[in-house]
Design a protein around this motif. Structure first.
Motif, PDB file in Angstrom:
ATOM      1  N   UNK A   6       0.848  -1.195   0.000  1.00 39.21           N
ATOM      2  CA  UNK A   6       0.000   0.000   0.000  1.00 39.21           C
ATOM      3  C   UNK A   6       0.881   1.241   0.000  1.00 39.21           C
ATOM      4  N   UNK A   7       0.648   2.132  -0.956  1.00 42.41           N
ATOM      5  CA  UNK A   7       1.321   3.419  -0.982  1.00 42.41           C
ATOM      6  C   UNK A   7       0.538   4.387  -0.097  1.00 42.41           C
ATOM      7  N   UNK A   8       1.198   4.930   0.905  1.00 42.74           N
ATOM      8  CA  UNK A   8       0.526   5.825   1.853  1.00 42.74           C
ATOM      9  C   UNK A   8       0.516   7.257   1.316  1.00 42.74           C
ATOM     10  N   UNK A   9      -0.661   7.823   1.183  1.00 41.85           N
ATOM     11  CA  UNK A   9      -0.776   9.167   0.642  1.00 41.85           C
ATOM     12  C   UNK A   9      -0.469  10.197   1.729  1.00 41.85           C
ATOM     13  N   UNK A  10       0.558  11.040   1.543  1.00 41.16           N
ATOM     14  CA  UNK A  10       0.899  12.057   2.557  1.00 41.16           C
ATOM     15  C   UNK A  10      -0.248  13.049   2.735  1.00 41.16           C
ATOM     16  N   UNK A  11      -0.341  13.676   3.906  1.00 41.00           N
ATOM     17  CA  UNK A  11      -1.462  14.587   4.174  1.00 41.00           C
ATOM     18  C   UNK A  11      -1.492  15.805   3.262  1.00 41.00           C
ATOM     19  N   UNK A  12      -0.327  16.209   2.717  1.00 38.80           N
ATOM     20  CA  UNK A  12      -0.340  17.391   1.852  1.00 38.80           C
ATOM     21  C   UNK A  12      -0.703  17.056   0.413  1.00 38.80           C
ATOM     22  N   UNK A  13      -0.908  15.754   0.114  1.00 35.10           N
ATOM     23  CA  UNK A  13      -1.365  15.350  -1.211  1.00 35.10           C
ATOM     24  C   UNK A  13      -2.886  15.211  -1.203  1.00 35.10           C
ATOM     25  N   UNK A  14      -3.502  15.650  -2.264  1.00 35.18           N
ATOM     26  CA  UNK A  14      -4.944  15.530  -2.423  1.00 35.18           C
ATOM     27  C   UNK A  14      -5.265  14.738  -3.681  1.00 35.18           C
ATOM     28  N   UNK A  15      -6.328  13.950  -3.615  1.00 32.76           N
ATOM     29  CA  UNK A  15      -6.749  13.222  -4.812  1.00 32.76           C
ATOM     30  C   UNK A  15      -7.304  14.212  -5.834  1.00 32.76           C
ATOM     31  N   UNK A  16      -6.918  14.001  -7.102  1.00 37.46           N
ATOM     32  CA  UNK A  16      -7.329  14.888  -8.191  1.00 37.46           C
ATOM     33  C   UNK A  16      -8.365  14.165  -9.041  1.00 37.46           C
ATOM     34  N   UNK A  17      -9.535  14.751  -9.141  1.00 32.70           N
ATOM     35  CA  UNK A  17     -10.619  14.097  -9.891  1.00 32.70           C
ATOM     36  C   UNK A  17     -10.379  14.137 -11.385  1.00 32.70           C
ATOM     37  N   UNK A  18      -9.857  15.249 -11.896  1.00 38.06           N
ATOM     38  CA  UNK A  18      -9.654  15.405 -13.341  1.00 38.06           C
ATOM     39  C   UNK A  18      -8.226  15.887 -13.582  1.00 38.06           C
ATOM     40  N   UNK A  19      -7.293  14.953 -13.616  1.00 37.44           N
ATOM     41  CA  UNK A  19      -5.889  15.301 -13.780  1.00 37.44           C
ATOM     42  C   UNK A  19      -5.585  15.622 -15.238  1.00 37.44           C
ATOM     43  N   UNK A  20      -4.716  16.629 -15.451  1.00 39.22           N
ATOM     44  CA  UNK A  20      -4.284  16.937 -16.817  1.00 39.22           C
ATOM     45  C   UNK A  20      -3.210  15.969 -17.288  1.00 39.22           C
ATOM     46  N   UNK A  43       0.315   8.902  -9.907  1.00 36.38           N
ATOM     47  CA  UNK A  43      -0.877   8.120 -10.231  1.00 36.38           C
ATOM     48  C   UNK A  43      -0.686   6.706  -9.718  1.00 36.38           C
ATOM     49  N   UNK A  44      -1.789   6.088  -9.320  1.00 42.94           N
ATOM     50  CA  UNK A  44      -1.771   4.709  -8.835  1.00 42.94           C
ATOM     51  C   UNK A  44      -2.807   3.906  -9.616  1.00 42.94           C
TER      52      UNK A  44
END
Length: 329
Positions: A6-20, A43-44
């Protein structure tokens, strides 16, 4: 298969709904998410199969960073860094341990990861790492001699060893890259043959890794050794791709000249490399005729011929008989 990495997402990263940005190598039917902070993005992709778990991490790093990785159960992994443009290798650390696992551009390796927390150092650059969590049961006792390069990791998993291990690394060549992309495009959980396909691809990649390690650890200091390596690669390619097995792919993998290899093969074995490829394909056709005695079109599809007519022409050219006459007692 149970997800154990499992890759742990850091707190300062946010999921992007529509990535360029989009993943370079999309996996069919995979679960895909995109994440970003002020300077970095990744990306995962994950696909959960019964006999294999596939994970894909793609990083666009402008500021060198460290991410957390959790291994929630001891497992065996086959890892392919398809791309790493950083000046330094990607490095995997286990906290409080004198151990660092390195991932070089286009150099694959096997990993054994116990239940542990890890950190991943990502240098500035564009990176793609693909991993397959393997069923260690594929390495049966009678195969230990053939796959001795990975057996310390297999035994570590069986013993639930607390220390991570990494095998010797080996080059990711055109055959490996093509196979990975074929796997990504052919995955289909809506097809009952999907699990068979996953196992089939795993076995091919594992067998190919063996040839890679043999060719890199055994110096090819004689022309006959080079020719024998080419024959081994060609045998594997015909067993996997049938009529689509191409000598040019073998030449690329061995990084030698096509004309030189063809001439050497004829000198040592008395026939052209193309003739040997056709003989291997003919032998496979004859073996599989028992499975498809009345289904020539199905056999042609299984062996990657364009159709039963092409299969029959190939067969008649090499034997002087049509398949139907060959089968008659």
């Amino acid at each position: 298969m149970k997800q154990t990495i499992i890759l742990n997402h850091p707190p300062d990263f946010q999921e992007v709904a529509h990535s360029d940005l989009r993943v370079t190598y999309p996996i069919r039917y995979a679960h895909t998410t995109y994440w970003a902070n002020a300077t970095n993005r990744y990306a995962v992709q994950t696909f959960d199969g019964r006999y294999a778990y596939i994970y894909y991490y793609e990083f666009w790093i402008d500021t060198p960073t460290t991410l957390g990785l959790t291994s929630i159960a001891p497992d065996l992994h086959l890892c392919y860094p398809l791309l790493s443009t950083g000046a330094q290798p990607i490095t995997l650390h286990e906290p409080n341990a004198q151990l660092a696992l390195h991932f070089q551009h286009e150099r694959a390796s096997y990993l054994y990861l116990p239940n542990t927390e890890l950190t991943v150092d990502l240098p500035m650059g564009h990176h793609i790492i693909i991993g397959i969590t393997l069923d260690a049961g594929l390495f049966r006792p009678h195969l230990e001699r053939h796959f001795e390069f990975v057996m310390p990791l297999v035994n570590a998993k069986r013993a639930v060893d607390p220390v991570p291990l990494q095998s010797s690394d080996f080059k990711i060549g055109p055959l490996t890259r093509t196979e990975i992309l074929n796997l990504f495009s052919q995955i289909n959980p809506r097809n009952m043959e999907n699990e068979y396909l996953l196992v089939h691809h795993q076995i091919y990649l594992i067998t190919l890794s063996r040839l890679k390690i043999i060719s890199e650890t055994t110096k090819i200091n004689t022309t006959i050794a080079l020719v024998d390596q080419a024959r081994a690669y060609l045998e594997l390619a015909v067993s996997k791709f049938g009529a689509k097995a191409l000598i040019k792919d073998i030449v690329k993998s061995l990084q030698c000249g096509h004309n030189q290899l063809a001439q050497l093969h004829k000198e040592f074995y008395g026939c052209s490399l193309h003739a040997y490829r056709n003989q291997l394909l003919l032998e496979r056709i004859i073996r599989q005729l028992e499975d498809y005695p009345q289904q020539i079109a199905t056999l042609a599809e299984q062996l990657n011929f364009a159709g039963h007519s092409e299969l029959n022409r190939f067969f008649k050219k090499l034997t002087g008989k049509s398949i139907s006459h060959f089968k008659k007692p």
